[in-house]
Design an enzyme around this catalytic site. Sequence first.
Site, short mmCIF file in Angstrom:
data_model
loop_
_atom_site.label_atom_id
_atom_site.label_comp_id
_atom_site.label_asym_id
_atom_site.label_seq_id
_atom_site.Cartn_x
_atom_site.Cartn_y
_atom_site.Cartn_z
N GLY A 2 -3.04 -4.99 0.47
CA GLY A 2 -3.80 -4.86 1.70
C GLY A 2 -3.85 -6.19 2.41
N CYS A 33 -29.08 -14.59 13.98
CA CYS A 33 -30.34 -15.27 13.70
C CYS A 33 -30.57 -15.43 12.22
CB CYS A 33 -31.47 -14.50 14.35
SG CYS A 33 -31.52 -14.86 16.10
N1 LLP Z 1 -6.14 -1.08 -4.33
C1 LLP Z 1 -7.41 -0.95 -4.71
C2 LLP Z 1 -7.79 0.11 -5.61
C3 LLP Z 1 -8.38 -1.86 -4.23
O1 LLP Z 1 -9.63 -1.72 -4.63
C4 LLP Z 1 -7.98 -2.88 -3.33
C5 LLP Z 1 -8.98 -3.81 -2.79
C6 LLP Z 1 -6.64 -2.96 -2.95
C7 LLP Z 1 -5.74 -2.05 -3.48
C8 LLP Z 1 -6.12 -4.00 -1.99
O2 LLP Z 1 -6.27 -5.28 -2.51
P1 LLP Z 1 -5.70 -6.55 -1.68
O3 LLP Z 1 -4.19 -6.47 -1.70
O4 LLP Z 1 -6.23 -6.46 -0.31
O5 LLP Z 1 -6.21 -7.71 -2.42
N2 LLP Z 1 -13.75 -7.31 0.79
C9 LLP Z 1 -13.11 -8.26 -0.09
C10 LLP Z 1 -11.91 -7.68 -0.79
C11 LLP Z 1 -12.25 -6.45 -1.61
C12 LLP Z 1 -11.03 -5.84 -2.22
C13 LLP Z 1 -11.32 -4.46 -2.62
N3 LLP Z 1 -10.20 -3.74 -3.15
C14 LLP Z 1 -12.72 -9.48 0.70
O6 LLP Z 1 -13.04 -9.56 1.88
O7 LLP Z 1 -12.12 -10.41 0.15
#
Ligand code: LLP
Length: 447
Positions: free
Chosen positions: A292, A361
């Site tokens: 992602g 704020c």
């Molecule tokens: N697959 C699953 C099952 C996941 O839970 C996630 C991300 C991904 C794929 C994608 O992971 P990536 O390639 O984006 O690392 N909000 C947090 C990140 C939370 C990730 C949650 N799961 C942030 O802003 O860093």
Amino acid sequence: MKLHGTMEINAAGHLVIGGCDTVDLAQEFGTPLYIMDEELIRLTCREYYRSFTGKYGNSEVIYASKTFSTLAMCHMVKEEGLGLDVVSGGELYTALEAKFPPQHIYFHGNNKTPAELEFAIEAKVGRIVVDNYRELELLNALAAEHGRVVDVLVRVAPGVEAHTHEYIQTGQIDSKFGFTVSTGDALKAVQMVTEAANLEFQGLHCHIGSQIFELDSYRHTARVMMELGAEIREKTGAVVRELNLGGGFGIYYVAGDTPAKISDYADLVMGTVSDLAASYSLPMPKVIVEPGRSIAGPAGTTLYTIGSSKDIPGVRKYVAVDGGMADNPRPALYQSRYEAVLANRASEAPEEVVSITGKCCESGDMLIWDIDLPRVNSGDLLAVLCTGAYNYSMSSNYNRLPRPAVVLVKDGEADVIVERETYDDLVRNDLIPERLLRSRSLRVAGR
Ligand code: LLP
């Protein structure tokens, strides 16, 4: 500071993205503004496709839409030949509205509601990733009601700790996600799926965390998963036809971040799984990865206008922008760090160290602590880099701030892909019950 994708600095000293001068973008679309670099999104999708599917055939790359889910993004991902991971009815709805082929959609989540499961069954999504016993039984019952047999992956917690921020680790044993391998729950869940009349076991899924630089974490995970595959075959006779190793591939945010190469990631994952398949005499499963952040993150930039500042001599100079934690909660949530550049004076040398704060704020509303910038004036534009992942998707209306617009830029063209919210949008779903209006008039009458 690193410039990403198509970024360049023009003769006027302005930051240019996708051939668009950011000073013009600010003028035309206002700030704060999310800018997405189409070429970089597509290049990264292609690099993933080439490194996995192109080179190894039996593999699939699916974009984790929680990172940045909009109609235009789903459309581009579809065009680039990737699949899609969704984690809610809302993300599924977005994908379907973008005409994403449902058979390439994987539905994740640790607490899918019955309505979401029915939505996914009716939409005929390719795989539902079963996370827990309750869901397993519920899904089997709902699939039976719909007269369907649903293809499932079983999500497991392999007990691997990736080296990353603890809030975004999901693979370790103490995790809300999936069936634990070491307790025997993973094996038991697979057994139950194979016995469930309306579920078809296709394979396993795991996700060990996010913003991972250490490719070794994936080697280790693949080993745990293939060992589980061997045990599953021995004890249940079921075959893991698909192995989904999740996302997590790390990216460059600030100096010191050292992302691996996507092709090295692909070679390591595919090589490890194939070696283990051979040594356990298992058929080579189809390998799935779900990046992602690495697809959307570097392609995104947030453009702000600088307003007030507060200099506390010998302590700190705060410089405030017209957005903040409402459009980027990540520094407050995860202590995430970012690089930034003065978009209208991008070639000027740094002169002072300032801290960038938002307009919300609360004191926690900081975007960047201690950054070197030229001496800033109100009205200057600040571009915060690498904000394409988990910024728009985690944005809020805190302090009743309307969400910024998102523009997609390419070859000098800029198109709005998400409209800026208006004050009307903020109150659109608000209601004042008759009762409140009545009691007010009674009080006034009795006074
Ligand atoms: N697959 C699953 C099952 C996941 O839970 C996630 C991300 C991904 C794929 C994608 O992971 P990536 O390639 O984006 O690392 N909000 C947090 C990140 C939370 C990730 C949650 N799961 C942030 O802003 O860093």
